[in-house]
Design a protein around this motif. Structure first.
Motif, short mmCIF file in Angstrom:
data_model
loop_
_atom_site.label_atom_id
_atom_site.label_comp_id
_atom_site.label_asym_id
_atom_site.label_seq_id
_atom_site.Cartn_x
_atom_site.Cartn_y
_atom_site.Cartn_z
N VAL B 10 75.97 64.74 55.68
CA VAL B 10 75.07 63.67 55.28
C VAL B 10 75.82 62.35 55.47
O VAL B 10 76.98 62.24 55.07
CB VAL B 10 74.65 63.84 53.80
CG1 VAL B 10 73.78 62.69 53.34
CG2 VAL B 10 73.92 65.17 53.60
N LEU B 12 76.25 58.61 54.36
CA LEU B 12 75.97 57.78 53.19
C LEU B 12 76.42 56.34 53.44
O LEU B 12 77.34 56.09 54.22
CB LEU B 12 76.72 58.31 51.96
CG LEU B 12 76.42 59.74 51.52
CD1 LEU B 12 77.31 60.10 50.33
CD2 LEU B 12 74.95 59.90 51.15
N VAL B 40 71.46 57.52 51.03
CA VAL B 40 71.48 58.46 52.15
C VAL B 40 70.90 57.78 53.39
O VAL B 40 69.78 57.27 53.37
CB VAL B 40 70.66 59.73 51.81
CG1 VAL B 40 70.59 60.65 53.02
CG2 VAL B 40 71.29 60.46 50.62
N VAL B 43 70.62 62.66 57.53
CA VAL B 43 70.81 64.00 56.99
C VAL B 43 70.88 65.00 58.14
O VAL B 43 70.04 64.97 59.04
CB VAL B 43 69.63 64.38 56.05
CG1 VAL B 43 69.80 65.78 55.50
CG2 VAL B 43 69.51 63.38 54.91
#
Lengths: 94, 94, 94, 94, 94, 94, 94
Positions: B10, B12, B40, B43
């Motif tokens: 992920v 960030l 976020v 993904v």
């Protein structure tokens, strides 16, 4: 704002540790390493975690004993929480 | 240019940490070790990672708490990101 | 001569890191520990690696971000490459 | 006398490393940590190793790059070999 | 009296290491870390070891190369043996 | 009173180690690190241990060689025992 | 108030260790590292722990030997307990 834990994580709020002796002296040093009493604030959904099916056994409001070293301190809106994996909770206090 | 994470990773972007006290003093040292709030940005697709089926639980735009030590700092076009595995995200902030 | 990686390994060629600041000063020390941008030169066949089925997600020509510490430097005919496991590639840059 | 490796082990013979620079100076120190070119001398039968089915991908005569630290030096009749697990071979040189 | 190894263990007897150079000088220090030639004295039954089915590939009388650090020195009736797991045997010498 | 081991544990009683040389001198230091001869006093039931089916291979009265470092010293009614996992027993002496 | 252990955990209460010699001298130092005798106060429900089915073998009132280092000290209403995983209990004393 609230914390919604993922997977098998549990959000705890430490209960005030009675770390003063009867005569009122604060115990330093080693006292920091003792496990902690805490209240369960939020519980993750469980499910398959690291390839293993995990069912959550604790629920919001439970008072628990956990091993302090395994948790991660989190601060949200000036309140302090600890996020642990359920497996780091040793016992429920009834 | 954008970062497209592989597997259960992920991307960030750290939210500005309010690491000044109310009186405006920057907290050094220990403050650096606290978990981080982040948004976020991207993904990964999940799927079978290290032999285990992983479903992604977070989505773009979620605000999350993650354990800073597990992430990898990445810089792309002078913007800074952190790439973590989903399992390093502790909780979503709602 | 070319490198044909085995299993889930990937041969990368580092893109020239822009490690000078805008004013042209080379950043030493900590800069060496940052993840790296690289181009994929060759991709292993995947298959069963360490008992787990692995499908290769990157392809020759992809620009990727990888964690520098996990790679192995290789030199062939005076050209330098890095061989990593696919799992050490954090994200593709699109 | 010859070495017949067990399981997923491979017997290698290091190719003479060209560790002198163009001007003929031997590179010390860090140079010792670089992966090595070697020729495959003998290949184990593969099969179930540590509970996982392993198929051998390299064959006698292949020139390979391997990570030097993972091998074990062996001397037989005054000739030096290195025994590695196949998984420590990074790539075949074609 | 004899040693009957359990599971995937193998009892070895070290062959006299020719650790003197041609001119007869004993090599100290680093020489101690080299893998060892040994003869197989007894072989465990194999079977399910640590949840994995293991078939024994070596037999009594085989001359083998093993990684010295993994073995355990045993003395029985003033004779010295080394007990290793079969997986610590690198190759058979034929 | 007697010790009833759980799972794959085995209670051993060390045989008097002949740690004096022929001329009667006690060997100190390194001698302490050698594996030990012991008699099996009690054997756990085996069964599923850590997710793996374990069958007990040793029986009460067996003389065994075990790796001293893996055992735990136990004292009961002024007699000393060592509790080991069966897997720490290297071989039976017949 | 009482402690209700989760999963495969067991709450123990240490039996008074007879750590004085016959002549009444308290043994310091090394004595602290010896395993402990304790009484079982509460037993977790067992079930699937870390992906493995665990059946509890000890019951409340059992006197057991456990490896002190693996337990976590807990204090509740001025009484001291130790919480261990069942697997850290070496043997039952009968």
């Amino acid at each position: 704002m609230k914390l919604v834990p993922l997977f098998d994580r549990v959000v705890l709020k430490q209960l005030v540790a009675e770390e003063t002796t009867k005569s009122g002296i604060v115990l330093p040093g080693q006292a920091k390493e003792k496990p902690q009493q805490a209240e369960v604030i939020a519980v993750g959904p469980g499910g398959v975690v690291d390839g293993k099916e995990i069912t959550m056994q604790v629920k919001v409001g439970d008072k628990v004993i956990y091993s302090k070293y395994s948790g991660t301190d989190v601060e949200l809106e000036e309140e302090k929480f600890v996020v642990v994996k359920q497996n780091d909770i040793l016992a429920v206090i009834e």
